[in-house]
Scaffold this motif. Structure first.
Motif, short mmCIF file in Angstrom:
data_model
loop_
_atom_site.label_atom_id
_atom_site.label_comp_id
_atom_site.label_asym_id
_atom_site.label_seq_id
_atom_site.Cartn_x
_atom_site.Cartn_y
_atom_site.Cartn_z
N TYR A 68 0.77 -1.18 -0.05
CA TYR A 68 0.08 -0.07 0.24
C TYR A 68 1.01 1.26 0.02
O TYR A 68 0.55 2.12 -0.83
CB TYR A 68 -0.91 0.09 1.22
N TYR A 69 1.88 1.19 1.02
CA TYR A 69 2.61 2.59 0.94
C TYR A 69 3.68 2.87 -0.28
O TYR A 69 4.09 3.74 -0.44
CB TYR A 69 3.43 2.43 2.43
N TYR A 70 4.25 1.46 -0.80
CA TYR A 70 4.75 1.53 -1.85
C TYR A 70 4.07 2.13 -3.09
O TYR A 70 4.62 2.93 -3.74
CB TYR A 70 5.36 0.13 -2.30
N ILE A 71 2.88 1.82 -3.17
CA ILE A 71 1.95 2.53 -4.00
C ILE A 71 1.78 4.00 -4.04
O ILE A 71 1.64 4.63 -5.20
CB ILE A 71 0.50 1.46 -4.49
N VAL A 72 1.36 4.18 -2.84
CA VAL A 72 1.21 5.44 -2.60
C VAL A 72 2.44 6.44 -3.10
O VAL A 72 2.21 7.42 -3.53
CB VAL A 72 0.72 5.93 -1.06
N SER A 73 3.70 5.94 -2.41
CA SER A 73 4.85 6.86 -2.79
C SER A 73 5.11 7.01 -4.07
O SER A 73 5.49 7.60 -4.66
CB SER A 73 6.05 6.05 -2.22
N PHE A 74 4.80 5.60 -4.80
CA PHE A 74 4.77 5.54 -6.34
C PHE A 74 4.10 6.53 -7.12
O PHE A 74 4.65 7.17 -7.88
CB PHE A 74 4.80 4.13 -6.83
N VAL A 75 2.92 6.63 -6.88
CA VAL A 75 1.90 7.61 -7.40
C VAL A 75 2.58 8.96 -7.22
O VAL A 75 2.50 9.81 -8.20
CB VAL A 75 0.44 7.43 -6.93
N ILE A 76 2.69 9.47 -6.00
CA ILE A 76 3.29 10.85 -5.64
C ILE A 76 4.72 11.05 -6.50
O ILE A 76 4.46 12.12 -7.04
CB ILE A 76 3.62 10.85 -4.04
N LEU A 77 5.65 10.27 -6.36
CA LEU A 77 6.78 10.22 -7.20
C LEU A 77 6.41 10.34 -8.97
O LEU A 77 7.17 11.17 -9.40
CB LEU A 77 7.80 9.51 -7.10
N LEU A 78 5.50 9.72 -9.20
CA LEU A 78 5.19 9.47 -10.40
C LEU A 78 4.60 11.00 -10.90
O LEU A 78 5.14 11.52 -12.08
CB LEU A 78 4.28 8.42 -10.82
N VAL A 79 3.92 11.45 -10.15
CA VAL A 79 3.15 12.76 -10.54
C VAL A 79 4.28 13.82 -10.61
O VAL A 79 4.36 14.72 -11.45
CB VAL A 79 2.08 13.10 -9.55
N ILE A 80 5.06 13.90 -9.57
CA ILE A 80 6.29 14.80 -9.67
C ILE A 80 7.28 14.57 -10.83
O ILE A 80 7.41 15.68 -11.34
CB ILE A 80 6.95 14.91 -8.35
N SER A 81 7.43 13.45 -11.20
CA SER A 81 8.28 13.37 -12.30
C SER A 81 7.71 13.68 -13.73
O SER A 81 8.32 14.34 -14.51
CB SER A 81 8.74 11.70 -12.40
N TRP A 82 6.30 13.31 -13.61
CA TRP A 82 5.55 13.85 -14.91
C TRP A 82 5.50 15.37 -14.97
O TRP A 82 5.69 15.68 -16.03
CB TRP A 82 4.21 13.23 -14.71
N LEU A 83 5.38 15.95 -13.90
CA LEU A 83 5.37 17.52 -13.87
C LEU A 83 6.62 17.95 -14.36
O LEU A 83 6.71 18.91 -15.06
CB LEU A 83 5.05 18.10 -12.37
N GLY A 84 7.97 17.48 -13.83
CA GLY A 84 9.14 17.74 -14.23
C GLY A 84 9.22 17.75 -15.77
O GLY A 84 9.80 18.33 -16.51
N PHE A 85 9.04 16.36 -16.32
CA PHE A 85 9.12 16.34 -17.84
C PHE A 85 8.28 17.19 -18.51
O PHE A 85 8.71 17.56 -19.53
CB PHE A 85 8.50 14.59 -17.96
N ARG A 86 7.20 17.23 -18.30
CA ARG A 86 6.23 18.00 -19.01
C ARG A 86 6.70 19.70 -18.85
O ARG A 86 6.74 20.35 -20.17
CB ARG A 86 4.56 18.23 -18.42
N TYR A 87 7.10 19.92 -17.77
CA TYR A 87 7.75 21.43 -17.56
C TYR A 87 9.02 21.73 -18.33
O TYR A 87 9.11 22.73 -19.38
CB TYR A 87 7.81 21.82 -16.37
N THR A 88 9.88 20.55 -18.58
CA THR A 88 10.71 20.71 -19.50
C THR A 88 10.77 20.60 -20.66
O THR A 88 11.07 21.20 -21.65
CB THR A 88 12.01 19.78 -18.98
N ARG A 89 9.92 19.47 -21.24
CA ARG A 89 9.50 19.47 -22.52
C ARG A 89 8.70 20.55 -23.15
O ARG A 89 9.11 20.74 -24.29
CB ARG A 89 8.44 18.06 -22.96
N THR A 90 8.04 21.19 -22.59
CA THR A 90 7.32 22.47 -22.76
C THR A 90 8.33 23.64 -23.46
O THR A 90 8.16 24.15 -24.57
CB THR A 90 6.22 22.98 -22.07
N ASN A 91 9.36 23.70 -22.39
CA ASN A 91 10.09 24.80 -22.47
C ASN A 91 11.03 24.20 -23.83
O ASN A 91 11.63 25.27 -24.45
CB ASN A 91 11.06 25.08 -21.27
#
Length: 114
Positions: A68-91
């Protein structure tokens, strides 16, 4: 039982959000800078989540093998990573192809009207 952290709020904030989130943002950024596909984020975040969960276990006596806590941490880190990816790719798209695209928001771009 708390829904986001297993031992303490400070452990969650320090390890998952601050250290893990920073590493996730930089991983997403690195994938975007090297023009790799977004699906690689999943592989990197699975590994990073394992490292964050281990640090939580080793430093704060959290549960190591809690799915359960692995999935919670995974989802949080996945969202943050996706935000970093999209922000950089947009620029990247707006800077390198300024004659084709214009920035709509920090996370998206559109074709420039001729």
């Amino acid at each position: 039982m708390n829904l986001l952290w297993d031992n303490s709020l400070s452990a969650f904030l320090v390890l998952t959000l601050f250290l893990g989130g920073g590493a996730a943002w930089m991983s997403g950024r690195a994938i975007a800078i090297s023009w790799r596909p977004m699906k690689q984020i999943i592989i990197y975040m699975l590994l990073l989540t394992a490292a964050v969960r281990f640090l939580n276990f080793a430093l704060y006596e959290g549960q190591l093998l809690s799915l359960y806590y692995y999935i919670v941490s995974f989802v949080i880190l996945l969202v943050i990573s996706w935000l970093g990816f999209r922000y950089t790719r947009t620029n990247q798209m707006v800077r390198q192809y300024h004659w084709l695209y214009t920035k709509v928001s920090p996370l998206s771009w559109k074709e420039r009207n001729s």
